[in-house]
Design a protein around this motif. Structure first.
Motif, PDB file in Angstrom:
ATOM      1  N   ILE A 155      12.919  -1.283  -5.806  1.00  0.00           N
ATOM      2  CA  ILE A 155      11.598  -1.886  -5.607  1.00  0.00           C
ATOM      3  C   ILE A 155      10.678  -0.952  -4.826  1.00  0.00           C
ATOM      4  O   ILE A 155       9.464  -0.987  -4.972  1.00  0.00           O
ATOM      5  N   SER A 156      11.242  -0.080  -4.008  1.00  0.00           N
ATOM      6  CA  SER A 156      10.358   0.775  -3.220  1.00  0.00           C
ATOM      7  C   SER A 156       9.867   1.956  -4.028  1.00  0.00           C
ATOM      8  O   SER A 156       8.694   2.308  -3.966  1.00  0.00           O
ATOM      9  N   SER A 157      10.747   2.568  -4.812  1.00  0.00           N
ATOM     10  CA  SER A 157      10.286   3.770  -5.502  1.00  0.00           C
ATOM     11  C   SER A 157      10.368   3.660  -7.017  1.00  0.00           C
ATOM     12  O   SER A 157       9.494   4.149  -7.717  1.00  0.00           O
ATOM     13  N   GLY A 158      11.381   2.980  -7.523  1.00  0.00           N
ATOM     14  CA  GLY A 158      11.550   2.916  -8.970  1.00  0.00           C
ATOM     15  C   GLY A 158      10.385   2.276  -9.675  1.00  0.00           C
ATOM     16  O   GLY A 158       9.954   2.717 -10.739  1.00  0.00           O
ATOM     17  N   VAL A 159       9.839   1.226  -9.060  1.00  0.00           N
ATOM     18  CA  VAL A 159       8.751   0.500  -9.703  1.00  0.00           C
ATOM     19  C   VAL A 159       7.477   1.335  -9.722  1.00  0.00           C
ATOM     20  O   VAL A 159       6.757   1.386 -10.709  1.00  0.00           O
ATOM     21  N   SER A 160       7.210   2.033  -8.630  1.00  0.00           N
ATOM     22  CA  SER A 160       5.900   2.656  -8.516  1.00  0.00           C
ATOM     23  C   SER A 160       5.880   4.104  -8.987  1.00  0.00           C
ATOM     24  O   SER A 160       4.819   4.669  -9.193  1.00  0.00           O
ATOM     25  N   LEU A 161       7.054   4.695  -9.172  1.00  0.00           N
ATOM     26  CA  LEU A 161       7.090   6.116  -9.510  1.00  0.00           C
ATOM     27  C   LEU A 161       6.373   6.452 -10.824  1.00  0.00           C
ATOM     28  O   LEU A 161       5.584   7.405 -10.858  1.00  0.00           O
ATOM     29  N   PRO A 162       6.606   5.701 -11.908  1.00  0.00           N
ATOM     30  CA  PRO A 162       5.891   6.019 -13.141  1.00  0.00           C
ATOM     31  C   PRO A 162       4.374   5.985 -12.959  1.00  0.00           C
ATOM     32  O   PRO A 162       3.656   6.828 -13.482  1.00  0.00           O
ATOM     33  N   ILE A 163       3.909   5.012 -12.174  1.00  0.00           N
ATOM     34  CA  ILE A 163       2.463   4.891 -11.969  1.00  0.00           C
ATOM     35  C   ILE A 163       1.942   6.081 -11.180  1.00  0.00           C
ATOM     36  O   ILE A 163       0.915   6.665 -11.516  1.00  0.00           O
ATOM     37  N   LYS A 164       2.690   6.453 -10.164  1.00  0.00           N
ATOM     38  CA  LYS A 164       2.237   7.579  -9.340  1.00  0.00           C
ATOM     39  C   LYS A 164       2.223   8.864 -10.144  1.00  0.00           C
ATOM     40  O   LYS A 164       1.359   9.706  -9.972  1.00  0.00           O
ATOM     41  N   ASN A 165       3.218   9.025 -11.025  1.00  0.00           N
ATOM     42  CA  ASN A 165       3.276  10.253 -11.804  1.00  0.00           C
ATOM     43  C   ASN A 165       2.109  10.377 -12.757  1.00  0.00           C
ATOM     44  O   ASN A 165       1.613  11.461 -13.010  1.00  0.00           O
ATOM     45  N   GLU A 166       1.701   9.240 -13.310  1.00  0.00           N
ATOM     46  CA  GLU A 166       0.637   9.331 -14.289  1.00  0.00           C
ATOM     47  C   GLU A 166      -0.717   9.521 -13.645  1.00  0.00           C
ATOM     48  O   GLU A 166      -1.549  10.304 -14.085  1.00  0.00           O
ATOM     49  N   ASN A 167      -0.942   8.814 -12.580  1.00  0.00           N
ATOM     50  CA  ASN A 167      -2.306   8.695 -12.079  1.00  0.00           C
ATOM     51  C   ASN A 167      -2.314   8.946 -10.589  1.00  0.00           C
ATOM     52  O   ASN A 167      -1.481   8.462  -9.860  1.00  0.00           O
ATOM     53  N   LYS A 168      -3.320   9.725 -10.161  1.00  0.00           N
ATOM     54  CA  LYS A 168      -3.363   9.997  -8.733  1.00  0.00           C
ATOM     55  C   LYS A 168      -4.275   9.032  -7.994  1.00  0.00           C
ATOM     56  O   LYS A 168      -4.018   8.645  -6.867  1.00  0.00           O
ATOM     57  N   SER A 169      -5.367   8.662  -8.611  1.00  0.00           N
ATOM     58  CA  SER A 169      -6.284   7.735  -7.933  1.00  0.00           C
ATOM     59  C   SER A 169      -6.314   6.435  -8.721  1.00  0.00           C
ATOM     60  O   SER A 169      -6.960   6.311  -9.739  1.00  0.00           O
ATOM     61  N   THR A 190       9.722   7.548   2.760  1.00  0.00           N
ATOM     62  CA  THR A 190       8.768   6.699   3.471  1.00  0.00           C
ATOM     63  C   THR A 190       8.705   5.311   2.845  1.00  0.00           C
ATOM     64  O   THR A 190       8.681   4.293   3.546  1.00  0.00           O
ATOM     65  N   CYS A 191       8.692   5.281   1.504  1.00  0.00           N
ATOM     66  CA  CYS A 191       8.650   3.993   0.801  1.00  0.00           C
ATOM     67  C   CYS A 191       9.877   3.163   1.168  1.00  0.00           C
ATOM     68  O   CYS A 191       9.772   1.975   1.491  1.00  0.00           O
ATOM     69  N   ASN A 240       0.827  -1.192   0.000  1.00  0.00           N
ATOM     70  CA  ASN A 240       0.000   0.000   0.000  1.00  0.00           C
ATOM     71  C   ASN A 240       0.867   1.250   0.000  1.00  0.00           C
ATOM     72  O   ASN A 240       0.616   2.195  -0.750  1.00  0.00           O
ATOM     73  N   ILE A 241       1.884   1.228   0.843  1.00  0.00           N
ATOM     74  CA  ILE A 241       2.760   2.398   0.937  1.00  0.00           C
ATOM     75  C   ILE A 241       3.532   2.578  -0.366  1.00  0.00           C
ATOM     76  O   ILE A 241       3.628   3.673  -0.910  1.00  0.00           O
ATOM     77  N   ILE A 242       4.058   1.449  -0.882  1.00  0.00           N
ATOM     78  CA  ILE A 242       4.866   1.545  -2.106  1.00  0.00           C
ATOM     79  C   ILE A 242       4.080   2.196  -3.235  1.00  0.00           C
ATOM     80  O   ILE A 242       4.561   3.065  -3.943  1.00  0.00           O
ATOM     81  N   PHE A 243       2.826   1.765  -3.391  1.00  0.00           N
ATOM     82  CA  PHE A 243       2.079   2.220  -4.558  1.00  0.00           C
ATOM     83  C   PHE A 243       1.289   3.494  -4.314  1.00  0.00           C
ATOM     84  O   PHE A 243       0.653   4.008  -5.221  1.00  0.00           O
ATOM     85  N   LYS A 244       1.264   3.991  -3.083  1.00  0.00           N
ATOM     86  CA  LYS A 244       0.447   5.174  -2.847  1.00  0.00           C
ATOM     87  C   LYS A 244       1.219   6.359  -2.301  1.00  0.00           C
ATOM     88  O   LYS A 244       0.900   7.493  -2.617  1.00  0.00           O
ATOM     89  N   ASN A 245       2.234   6.077  -1.489  1.00  0.00           N
ATOM     90  CA  ASN A 245       2.899   7.190  -0.842  1.00  0.00           C
ATOM     91  C   ASN A 245       3.847   7.873  -1.812  1.00  0.00           C
ATOM     92  O   ASN A 245       4.648   7.237  -2.478  1.00  0.00           O
TER      93      ASN A 245
END
Lengths: 290, 418
Positions: free
Chosen positions: B321-335, B252-253, B242-247
């Protein structure tokens, strides 16, 4: 070899495959496992011998013993010698010299580059070239005659192209075809080849190209589990499918470069399923409309 | 002077009003106990919830108030089939000697049933529920465990009661009460700090408080900070995901991943499992997978050869794994909420794959006794054709079966390959 040794073949020739797992030795060569247990005990270790221990024992001990049935030499044949670890190759180098009076070695390898220099310098390097089309076809024809199979000329050529100059595949497909029909035509060979194709590959790739990664991955997992294919085999099949498809030449070039990259990812220890899912997402980014 | 009694026991709830949090769950337990008769359809409760939310203590209080004798069986007892059938089930037939007092079985930490030692324990317990004339209460932490499928079954006569985490203000209130009773002058900020640290676990909050206050009459923020470094709460994998993909905060990640107390490989599996479910463009997904693939390569390089490649590569793995994987997703989409579901299918998949490939290797070795070639060549160049031949009934296929000494199971396995 059979011609040379005749009845004493089994006693004087030992064959090992470098890529064999430990379990294979335990099941089919228990005498070497026992021998390596004894040699380990002599060194004060009481663990069960690993694959490398067993290979060491074979290489160290086999050349030392006498020949049987008054044969001149014993022979140790090592297939896939390029897959042997460096330490074993080093051990081999010593025994090759020392016991050459009793035992001779034949190393079989796909590429010479993975064999260390000292061994190469101790061997006579024989390079075997692939058969020419004429030799290849004449051999198949010889088999057809002796097995009384009726086959057309075009079917023979098709087998040649399909097998990619590999006699194993050619003979196998001939044997399989002969089980189904007495007279083999070109069309029938086509049918057989189609049967051998893996249908999931096409569907998996189509789903990935359309962007449905979740379903494509499920197909991929099926390939892993139900068909028990390895990652390399799946990537090879992907490559074949994509190269034969109707996409543009430019894209083909791009994809084949990318596939070579993925092959290197799979060759080192990694989670093959994850890497191939990555490949599927790559396909989705290309935006092919088909 | 060290205190003899633990505060968690000393200040355990004694009246119903002492119980904090989860009013609905407490109500259910109370109803279950007050209206108990052996003809009820529901014979047992399964209390699910994170540790330290009051499952065991509220059961104990309510049982006492309703005149029940609690017989507790917890993880320290051997709970295999034999011991349950020999010791517990006969005791179901007897009554307590005390007048007007009923029995209550409290089976604690059901998810602590170990696979080997407590073999058959769960099924024996289900049998116990069916036979019992007394109420039974199970408690467990892990809601996602596969083992509980049989307990969840409606026909088993077990009702499930879910306990929520206790919120921080409530924990602070309880701590304040204890401080007053112990005559300790506590800084409210210090108590809040304790509450935040323990991750909604009241029991460990009280334990922490006792540890900090040992031999003191005053409590400050700096005292708490000292212990904070000692206790790094172990985080659930779902929370970490949850933290990885949302924060959005990378720090924190990173912290969440490095605090995770499970095998890194499992985290890798889970990220791989849920990544495609995100509804983002394929370009973004590709970028994420690129990072994940790198992380996998690093992980396997470390795991396969721990002697040569040092663990110094681990920080890179954690970063990726904590930030590299999820960063593109977070940048594109907020919800981009994704429900995490299914318990560890990737692990299960690996096991199945391993068993199948084991069978495959057996067959390959059998064929290799007759054919001189390497395992890889057999799989690619010979097996498909052998399968083709075996599919058609002919003298040739009969011959092959005998030649390779294949039994029926192996034949069907080979046929399935193409």
């Amino acid at each position: 070899m059979h011609d040379l040794y005749g009845t004493t073949y089994k006693a004087n020739i030992e064959e090992i495959f470098a890529s064999d797992s430990k379990n294979f030795y335990y099941e089919y060569m228990p005498y070497w496992v026992e021998a390596s247990k004894i040699s380990l005990k002599r060194h004060g270790k009481s663990k069960s011998p690993s694959r490398i221990d067993i290979l060491f024992t074979i290489i160290r001990n086999y050349p030392k013993t006498k020949t049987l049935d008054s044969a001149d030499h014993k022979i140790l044949i090592i297939y896939e010698a390029d897959k042997l670890e460096r330490i074993i190759q080093q051990a081999l180098r010593r025994t090759m010299e020392k016991y050459s009076r009793i035992c001779r070695f034949i190393l079989v390898a796909n590429s010479v580059s993975n064999i260390i220099d000292p061994i190469r310098s101790r061997c006579v390097n024989l390079k075997l070239f692939p058969l020419s089309q004429k030799q290849f076809l004449s051999k198949i024809k010889y088999i057809c005659e002796s097995e009384e199979i009726n086959i057309t000329e075009n079917a023979l050529k098709l087998i040649y192209y399909y097998s990619n100059n590999d006699m194993n595949i050619a003979i196998n497909i001939l044997e399989a075809a002969s089980c189904y029909k007495k007279k083999i035509t070109e069309n029938f060979i086509y049918e057989m080849i189609k049967k051998l194709e893996i249908k999931e590959i096409g569907e998996c790739l189509k789903l990935a190209i359309s962007g449905n990664i979740v379903d494509a991955r499920n197909f991929l997992r099926n390939l892993f589990i139900k068909k028990s294919l390895s990652g390399k085999m799946i990537l090879k099949a992907f490559n074949k499918f994509l190269m034969e498809s109707t996409i543009t030449e430019e894209l083909k070039k791009k994809i084949s470069i990318e596939i070579s990259k993925f092959d290197s990812y799979i060759s080192v220890p990694s989670n093959n399923e994850l890497q191939l899912s990555f490949f599927l997402t790559y396909l989705a980014t290309l935006g092919i409309k088909d | 002077m060290l205190e003899k009694e633990l505060w968690t026991i000393k200040y355990a709830p004694k009246k119903e009003s002492d119980i904090v949090g989860n009013p609905n769950a407490v109500k259910v337990i109370k109803e279950f106990l007050t209206k108990w008769s052996s003809k009820n359809e529901i014979k047992a409760l399964l209390l699910l919830g994170p540790p330290g939310c009051g499952k065991t203590s509220s059961t104990n209080v309510l049982a006492k108030l309703n005149r029940f004798d609690v017989i507790e069986i917890n993880a320290s007892d051997v709970r295999n089939k034999k011991s349950i059938e020999e010791k517990l089930i006969p005791s179901l037939a007897t009554r307590t000697i005390k007048k007007g007092v009923n029995k209550l079985y409290l089976i604690d930490e059901v998810d602590g049933l170990s696979g080997n030692q407590d073999r058959g324990g769960l099924s024996a317990m289900l049998k116990m529920v069916k036979l019992s004339k007394f109420p039974i209460i199970f408690t467990a932490n892990n809601v996602h465990d596969k083992k509980f499928r049989s307990l969840r079954d409606k026909r088993s006569g077990i009702k499930i009661v879910k306990f929520q985490k206790i919120k921080n203000p409530t924990i602070v209130k309880v701590l304040q009460k204890i401080c007053i009773a112990e005559k300790i002058q506590a800084d409210p900020k210090a108590l809040t700090e304790i509450a935040i640290n323990v991750n909604n676990d009241l029991r460990s909050a009280i334990n922490d408080l006792q540890a900090v206050c040992e031999g003191k009459k005053k409590l400050t923020l700096s005292d708490v900070r000292k212990i904070q470094q000692v206790r790094d709460t172990e985080k659930n994998i779902f929370e970490v995901l949850n933290i990885i993909f949302k924060n959005k905060d990378i720090q924190t990640c990173n912290r969440a991943v490095s605090m995770l107390d499970i095998d890194w490989g499992l985290l890798l599996h889970w990220v791989n499992e849920i990544l495609p479910y995100h509804k983002v463009s394929s370009r973004t997904l590709f970028k994420s997978y690129k990072a994940l693939s790198k992380a996998d390569l690093i992980y396997n390089a470390i795991a396969s050869n721990p002697e040569k490649i040092s663990w110094s590569m681990l920080p890179y793995f954690i970063d990726i794994i904590s930030s590299g994987v999820s960063l593109p997703i977070k940048n594109e989409n907020k919800s981009h909420f994704v429900q995490y579901f299914r318990y560890s299918p990737s692990n299960f998949l690996n096991k199945m794959y391993a068993s199948r490939s084991g069978e495959l290797m057996n067959i390959v070795n059998k064929i290799r006794k007759k054919l001189k070639s390497s395992p890889e060549e057999i799989i690619t160049k010979h097996l498909p054709f052998i399968a083709l031949i075996l599919k058609k009934r002919s003298p040739q296929s009969e011959y092959l079966k005998k030649f390779y000494e294949l039994d029926r199971r192996e034949i069907t396995f080979i046929k399935n390959i193409i």
